[in-house]
Write a protein that holds these residues in place. Structure first.
Motif, PDB file in Angstrom:
ATOM      1  N   HIS A   3       0.809  -1.220   0.000  1.00  6.60           N
ATOM      2  CA  HIS A   3       0.000   0.000   0.000  1.00  6.60           C
ATOM      3  C   HIS A   3       0.843   1.271   0.000  1.00  6.60           C
ATOM      4  O   HIS A   3       0.327   2.360  -0.196  1.00  6.60           O
ATOM      5  CB  HIS A   3      -0.950  -0.003   1.192  1.00  6.60           C
ATOM      6  CG  HIS A   3      -1.979  -1.094   1.108  1.00  6.60           C
ATOM      7  ND1 HIS A   3      -2.716  -1.497   2.191  1.00  6.60           N
ATOM      8  CD2 HIS A   3      -2.377  -1.862   0.068  1.00  6.60           C
ATOM      9  CE1 HIS A   3      -3.538  -2.476   1.821  1.00  6.60           C
ATOM     10  NE2 HIS A   3      -3.330  -2.707   0.544  1.00  6.60           N
ATOM     11  N   ASN A   4       2.161   1.132   0.268  1.00  2.90           N
ATOM     12  CA  ASN A   4       3.028   2.295   0.204  1.00  2.90           C
ATOM     13  C   ASN A   4       3.427   2.632  -1.229  1.00  2.90           C
ATOM     14  O   ASN A   4       4.061   3.656  -1.480  1.00  2.90           O
ATOM     15  CB  ASN A   4       4.284   2.058   1.048  1.00  2.90           C
ATOM     16  CG  ASN A   4       3.969   2.046   2.538  1.00  2.90           C
ATOM     17  OD1 ASN A   4       3.192   2.859   3.009  1.00  2.90           O
ATOM     18  ND2 ASN A   4       4.564   1.103   3.266  1.00  2.90           N
ATOM     19  N   LEU A  58      -6.543  10.151  -9.877  1.00  6.07           N
ATOM     20  CA  LEU A  58      -5.645  10.510  -8.788  1.00  6.07           C
ATOM     21  C   LEU A  58      -4.618   9.403  -8.599  1.00  6.07           C
ATOM     22  O   LEU A  58      -4.818   8.260  -9.038  1.00  6.07           O
ATOM     23  CB  LEU A  58      -6.429  10.693  -7.482  1.00  6.07           C
ATOM     24  CG  LEU A  58      -7.673  11.582  -7.527  1.00  6.07           C
ATOM     25  CD1 LEU A  58      -8.428  11.489  -6.203  1.00  6.07           C
ATOM     26  CD2 LEU A  58      -7.290  13.020  -7.827  1.00  6.07           C
ATOM     27  N   LYS A  59      -3.545   9.733  -7.914  1.00  6.53           N
ATOM     28  CA  LYS A  59      -2.570   8.739  -7.481  1.00  6.53           C
ATOM     29  C   LYS A  59      -2.473   8.828  -5.971  1.00  6.53           C
ATOM     30  O   LYS A  59      -2.358   9.931  -5.418  1.00  6.53           O
ATOM     31  CB  LYS A  59      -1.197   8.989  -8.122  1.00  6.53           C
ATOM     32  CG  LYS A  59      -1.140   8.683  -9.618  1.00  6.53           C
ATOM     33  CD  LYS A  59       0.267   8.877 -10.165  1.00  6.53           C
ATOM     34  CE  LYS A  59       0.339   8.471 -11.639  1.00  6.53           C
ATOM     35  NZ  LYS A  59       0.128   7.026 -11.824  1.00  6.53           N
ATOM     36  N   ILE A  60      -2.542   7.689  -5.292  1.00  8.90           N
ATOM     37  CA  ILE A  60      -2.539   7.699  -3.832  1.00  8.90           C
ATOM     38  C   ILE A  60      -1.661   6.588  -3.267  1.00  8.90           C
ATOM     39  O   ILE A  60      -1.353   5.608  -3.948  1.00  8.90           O
ATOM     40  CB  ILE A  60      -3.966   7.526  -3.246  1.00  8.90           C
ATOM     41  CG1 ILE A  60      -4.561   6.163  -3.666  1.00  8.90           C
ATOM     42  CG2 ILE A  60      -4.872   8.676  -3.651  1.00  8.90           C
ATOM     43  CD1 ILE A  60      -5.841   5.802  -2.932  1.00  8.90           C
ATOM     44  N   THR A  61      -1.277   6.778  -2.015  1.00  6.35           N
ATOM     45  CA  THR A  61      -0.757   5.694  -1.194  1.00  6.35           C
ATOM     46  C   THR A  61      -1.597   5.681   0.084  1.00  6.35           C
ATOM     47  O   THR A  61      -2.171   6.703   0.474  1.00  6.35           O
ATOM     48  CB  THR A  61       0.730   5.873  -0.828  1.00  6.35           C
ATOM     49  OG1 THR A  61       0.885   7.053  -0.030  1.00  6.35           O
ATOM     50  CG2 THR A  61       1.591   5.971  -2.074  1.00  6.35           C
ATOM     51  N   PHE A  62      -1.672   4.531   0.731  1.00 10.68           N
ATOM     52  CA  PHE A  62      -2.470   4.429   1.956  1.00 10.68           C
ATOM     53  C   PHE A  62      -1.929   3.304   2.821  1.00 10.68           C
ATOM     54  O   PHE A  62      -1.148   2.451   2.366  1.00 10.68           O
ATOM     55  CB  PHE A  62      -3.950   4.193   1.627  1.00 10.68           C
ATOM     56  CG  PHE A  62      -4.225   2.974   0.771  1.00 10.68           C
ATOM     57  CD1 PHE A  62      -4.528   1.743   1.350  1.00 10.68           C
ATOM     58  CD2 PHE A  62      -4.181   3.050  -0.611  1.00 10.68           C
ATOM     59  CE1 PHE A  62      -4.785   0.624   0.576  1.00 10.68           C
ATOM     60  CE2 PHE A  62      -4.445   1.940  -1.404  1.00 10.68           C
ATOM     61  CZ  PHE A  62      -4.736   0.723  -0.806  1.00 10.68           C
ATOM     62  N   THR A  63      -2.346   3.297   4.073  1.00 10.25           N
ATOM     63  CA  THR A  63      -1.931   2.262   5.015  1.00 10.25           C
ATOM     64  C   THR A  63      -3.148   1.705   5.730  1.00 10.25           C
ATOM     65  O   THR A  63      -4.235   2.301   5.697  1.00 10.25           O
ATOM     66  CB  THR A  63      -0.944   2.822   6.070  1.00 10.25           C
ATOM     67  OG1 THR A  63      -1.604   3.876   6.805  1.00 10.25           O
ATOM     68  CG2 THR A  63       0.308   3.365   5.417  1.00 10.25           C
ATOM     69  N   GLY A  64      -2.958   0.571   6.405  1.00  8.79           N
ATOM     70  CA  GLY A  64      -4.023   0.003   7.215  1.00  8.79           C
ATOM     71  C   GLY A  64      -4.527  -1.322   6.688  1.00  8.79           C
ATOM     72  O   GLY A  64      -4.522  -1.551   5.470  1.00  8.79           O
ATOM     73  N   ARG A  65      -4.968  -2.177   7.592  1.00 13.05           N
ATOM     74  CA  ARG A  65      -5.508  -3.491   7.231  1.00 13.05           C
ATOM     75  C   ARG A  65      -7.006  -3.594   7.488  1.00 13.05           C
ATOM     76  O   ARG A  65      -7.651  -4.546   7.068  1.00 13.05           O
ATOM     77  CB  ARG A  65      -4.782  -4.590   8.016  1.00 13.05           C
ATOM     78  CG  ARG A  65      -3.292  -4.676   7.690  1.00 13.05           C
ATOM     79  CD  ARG A  65      -2.626  -5.784   8.485  1.00 13.05           C
ATOM     80  NE  ARG A  65      -1.208  -5.880   8.182  1.00 13.05           N
ATOM     81  CZ  ARG A  65      -0.707  -6.583   7.171  1.00 13.05           C
ATOM     82  NH1 ARG A  65      -1.522  -7.240   6.364  1.00 13.05           N
ATOM     83  NH2 ARG A  65       0.597  -6.616   6.968  1.00 13.05           N
TER      84      ARG A  65
END
Length: 231
Positions: A3-4, A58-65
């Protein structure tokens, strides 16, 4: 996917969360439909402020499960402008609401992502809005497993005859009928996506009835809004 790493996405919906944050639903190329919290996004100094625009890639990164993940970075091409609200914009809101309602969460739908991206390109190019919508609706139904049977009469099991007329039964398909002016030739043209040869009224009736059935009869908010604007 890590997700990074950057992932392409489109914003489908956003709502306030507390005083400064937003919860957003996005359709990503790799992870499908996901929900994210954009912390502090309503603050002018936030790195997310001004980036969360619908109908623009858009371009994104995200974290979390968990089901609600956290947006960590965002970027977009600001040369892609969005139109002011109009018939086109409300049609786009309608498509976004369809995706919110029909897409499963956290399930990759890359083919559908590409279909949606191509749909937006056609809209921005000024293609016929109604035919473009009908194409998308039919392909969306196919990709999600709700596709219609354009091959045979649901009662007789015989191939669709271009010289006969048929009624449309949303949960089943097409049935021969002398009380309908919807021809077998229309059905074949829809099957091969030669939609310009089919009455727009017939096309809209078929896709709306099929989608209404898929939504278990629930109304769409965007459709109600557009009806009120037209009055």
């Amino acid at each position: 996917m890590n997700h990074n790493e950057w992932d392409d996405c489109f914003l489908l919906h956003q709502r306030a969360h507390g005083e400064t944050s937003l919860i957003i639903d996005v359709f990503t190329k790799t992870s499908g439909k996901i929900s994210l919290i954009a912390k502090g996004a309503k603050k002018p100094k936030s790195k997310f402020f001004g980036y969360l625009a619908p109908f623009t890639k858009l371009k994104i990164t995200f974290t979390g499960r968990s089901e609600l993940k956290t947006l960590t970075n965002i970027d977009r091409d600001f040369s892609q402008s969005t139109n002011s609200f109009s018939k086109t914009s409300y049609s786009l809101l309608y498509i976004n609401e369809l995706l919110i309602r029909l897409l499963p969460k956290d399930a990759s739908q890359e083919d559908l992502f590409i279909l949606y991206e191509e749909f937006l390109i056609k809209i921005h190019q000024g293609d016929d809005i109604e035919l473009t919508l009908r194409h998308f609706e039919l392909d969306l139904l196919d990709m999600l497993g709700y596709g219609l049977d354009f091959e045979s009469d649901i009662e007789k099991g015989q191939p669709i005859d271009i010289n006969k007329n048929y009624s449309f039964i949303p949960q089943s398909g097409f049935r021969e009928s002398t009380n309908s002016n919807f021809s077998g030739e229309d059905i074949i043209n829809i099957k091969i996506r030669d939609l310009s040869k089919v009455s727009k009224k017939h096309l809209k009736h078929i896709t709306q009835e099929a989608i209404h059935f898929c939504l278990d009869g629930r109304d769409l908010s965007s459709r109600d809004i557009f009806k009120r604007i037209q009055q």
